[in-house]
Write a protein that holds these residues in place. Structure first.
Motif, short mmCIF file in Angstrom:
data_model
loop_
_atom_site.label_atom_id
_atom_site.label_comp_id
_atom_site.label_asym_id
_atom_site.label_seq_id
_atom_site.Cartn_x
_atom_site.Cartn_y
_atom_site.Cartn_z
N ALA A 51 22.50 17.89 28.96
CA ALA A 51 22.98 17.50 27.62
C ALA A 51 22.53 18.52 26.58
O ALA A 51 23.30 18.89 25.68
CB ALA A 51 22.47 16.10 27.28
N LYS A 52 21.31 18.98 26.72
CA LYS A 52 20.77 19.97 25.77
C LYS A 52 21.61 21.26 25.84
O LYS A 52 21.98 21.84 24.82
CB LYS A 52 19.30 20.25 26.14
CG LYS A 52 18.59 21.24 25.26
CD LYS A 52 17.12 21.34 25.70
CE LYS A 52 16.33 22.32 24.85
NZ LYS A 52 16.52 23.71 25.25
N GLU A 84 25.88 24.86 23.66
CA GLU A 84 27.18 25.48 23.93
C GLU A 84 28.20 25.03 22.87
O GLU A 84 28.94 25.83 22.32
CB GLU A 84 27.60 24.97 25.31
CG GLU A 84 28.67 25.69 26.02
CD GLU A 84 28.90 24.98 27.37
OE1 GLU A 84 28.20 25.33 28.33
OE2 GLU A 84 29.76 24.08 27.45
N HIS A 85 28.19 23.73 22.59
CA HIS A 85 29.13 23.16 21.61
C HIS A 85 28.88 23.72 20.22
O HIS A 85 29.82 24.07 19.49
CB HIS A 85 28.97 21.63 21.61
CG HIS A 85 29.92 20.92 20.72
ND1 HIS A 85 31.29 20.88 20.95
CD2 HIS A 85 29.71 20.22 19.58
CE1 HIS A 85 31.86 20.19 19.98
NE2 HIS A 85 30.94 19.77 19.13
N LYS A 86 27.61 23.87 19.86
CA LYS A 86 27.24 24.40 18.54
C LYS A 86 27.71 25.84 18.38
O LYS A 86 28.03 26.28 17.29
CB LYS A 86 25.72 24.34 18.32
CG LYS A 86 25.14 22.95 18.34
CD LYS A 86 25.08 22.31 16.98
CE LYS A 86 24.54 20.90 17.09
NZ LYS A 86 24.94 20.00 16.04
N LYS A 113 12.93 14.00 22.61
CA LYS A 113 12.57 15.33 23.16
C LYS A 113 12.70 16.39 22.06
O LYS A 113 11.81 17.21 21.88
CB LYS A 113 13.54 15.62 24.32
CG LYS A 113 13.19 16.78 25.23
CD LYS A 113 14.24 16.80 26.34
CE LYS A 113 14.41 18.13 26.98
NZ LYS A 113 13.54 18.33 28.14
N GLU A 114 13.79 16.33 21.32
CA GLU A 114 14.02 17.31 20.24
C GLU A 114 12.96 17.20 19.14
O GLU A 114 12.68 18.17 18.45
CB GLU A 114 15.40 17.10 19.62
CG GLU A 114 16.53 17.46 20.55
CD GLU A 114 17.90 17.01 20.04
OE1 GLU A 114 18.91 17.51 20.56
OE2 GLU A 114 17.98 16.16 19.13
N HIS A 115 12.42 15.99 18.97
CA HIS A 115 11.40 15.79 17.93
C HIS A 115 9.98 15.81 18.51
O HIS A 115 9.04 15.34 17.87
CB HIS A 115 11.66 14.47 17.19
CG HIS A 115 12.86 14.53 16.30
ND1 HIS A 115 12.78 14.85 14.96
CD2 HIS A 115 14.18 14.36 16.56
CE1 HIS A 115 14.00 14.85 14.44
NE2 HIS A 115 14.88 14.55 15.39
N HIS A 161 26.67 14.33 23.45
CA HIS A 161 26.20 15.33 24.43
C HIS A 161 25.71 14.68 25.73
O HIS A 161 25.99 15.19 26.81
CB HIS A 161 25.12 16.20 23.78
CG HIS A 161 25.57 16.76 22.47
ND1 HIS A 161 26.64 17.62 22.36
CD2 HIS A 161 25.14 16.53 21.20
CE1 HIS A 161 26.84 17.91 21.08
NE2 HIS A 161 25.95 17.27 20.36
N VAL A 162 25.03 13.55 25.62
CA VAL A 162 24.55 12.92 26.87
C VAL A 162 25.72 12.35 27.68
O VAL A 162 25.71 12.40 28.91
CB VAL A 162 23.46 11.83 26.65
CG1 VAL A 162 22.21 12.41 26.03
CG2 VAL A 162 23.96 10.64 25.86
N GLN A 163 26.71 11.82 27.00
CA GLN A 163 27.84 11.24 27.74
C GLN A 163 28.70 12.34 28.38
O GLN A 163 29.25 12.14 29.46
CB GLN A 163 28.66 10.33 26.83
CG GLN A 163 27.90 9.05 26.52
CD GLN A 163 28.35 8.33 25.28
OE1 GLN A 163 27.58 7.55 24.73
NE2 GLN A 163 29.55 8.58 24.82
#
Ligand code: CP
Ligand code: NVA
Length: 302
Positions: free
Chosen positions: A21-22, A27-29, A140-142, A289-291
């Protein structure tokens, strides 16, 4: 292979889904196209309303080159009592993957049993595993996702989101505190799952529970399907509102989380949910992103 419960994921699967997902998010960004699911189809079967889950599944599938169709209870034969078994068998023949939001978890199991395509739980009364994945990616991001990090769930600890979060945070080794009224019935199966993987304390005092928390999470006090009990539930959960006094008990860099939709002035004050510690939009974004990661995994493309 289906994705029906948070308790059905292994620790290893959880970490690899979060990593995927990360990567997909990065990639999307960058605007990098990904057509890994070109020609694939997703059927969305929704008995309950949705903003985030529906939009993120539909748009996530489109971003991966596939397409999606929506069946709601009002526009499908579910409203006329067509059995889940028949619905699952047929949708499984049309679509490569199904995401279903149903009231009864037993109905979801019946749908999945009959479907030849993988089925994803998009929320039932029992569990909300896609939310749990998004919540963990956000933690995780935080920098809150580590063994020993203190996770506090405040309010309704007896329903889908609490169950999902209890299971997921225990897999990550977080120390869990459930802060809820005595009358709140915690799901025994999820509680013992979490206790077999980490520590879980149950408190009836939110201020004491919030002490030194890394993450404070809450959910609505009146979930979809509980509207008739609204008055009773509002009274029962009143002492469990997350407000600035509660947040002061937590660690300095603690974050506030909510799956949304939220009711400002009820389970959380506007000052907290709209304040600097809130991560609500990050978590909602991470649903996408996770889905996408989950669909790639279940369709054997990751
Ligand atoms: N959090 C969540 O599942 O939101 P929706 O009900 O809008 O899908
Ligand atoms: N517990 C809430 C979650 C909404 C996403 C409900 O079931 O309504």
């Amino acid at each position: 292979m289906d994705f029906l419960t948070t308790t059905g994921i292994s620790k290893q699967q959880l970490h690899s889904l979060l990593q995927l997902a990360k990567n997909l998010k990065e990639e999307h960004k960058c605007g990098k196209p990904n057509n890994s699911l070109a020609g694939k189809t997703l059927a969305l079967l929704f008995e309950k309303p949705s903003t985030r889950t529906l939009a993120s599944f539909q748009l996530g599938m489109a971003q991966l080159g596939g397409s999606a169709t929506l069946l709601s209870s009002s526009n499908s034969q579910l409203s006329r009592g067509e059995p889940m078994k028949d619905t699952g068998a047929i949708l499984g023949r049309y679509a490569d993957i199904i995401a279903a939001r149903l009231y009864s978890h037993a109905d979801l199991e019946e749908l999945a049993q009959a479907s030849s395509s993988p089925v994803i739980n998009a929320l039932t009364d029992l569990d909300h595993p896609c939310q749990a994945l998004a919540a963990l990616l956000t933690m995780k991001e935080h920098n809150k996702l580590f063994a020993g990090s203190k996770f506090v769930f405040a309010g309704d600890c007896g329903f889908n989101v609490a169950n999902a979060l209890m299971a997921a945070t225990s897999l990550a080794g977080m120390e869990i505190t459930l802060a809820c009224p005595r009358e709140c019935k915690i799901n025994e199966e999820y509680l013992s799952f979490a206790r077999s993987r980490s520590t879980v304390e149950v408190s009836h005092d939110l201020f004491a529970a919030a002490k030194d928390a890394d993450v404070i999470y809450t959910d609505t006090w009146v979930s979809m399907g509980q509207e008739e009990e609204k008055e009773k539930r509002m009274q029962m959960f009143l002492p469990f509102q997350v407000n600035s006094q509660v947040m002061k008990e937590a660690k300095k860099g603690a974050i506030f989380m909510h799956d949304l939709p939220a009711y400002r002035g009820k389970e959380v004050t506007a000052g907290v949910i709209d304040g600097p510690q809130s991560t609500i939009y990050d978590e909602a974004e991470n649903r996408l992103h996770v889905q996408k990661a989950l669909m790639l995994h279940l369709l054997g493309k990751a």
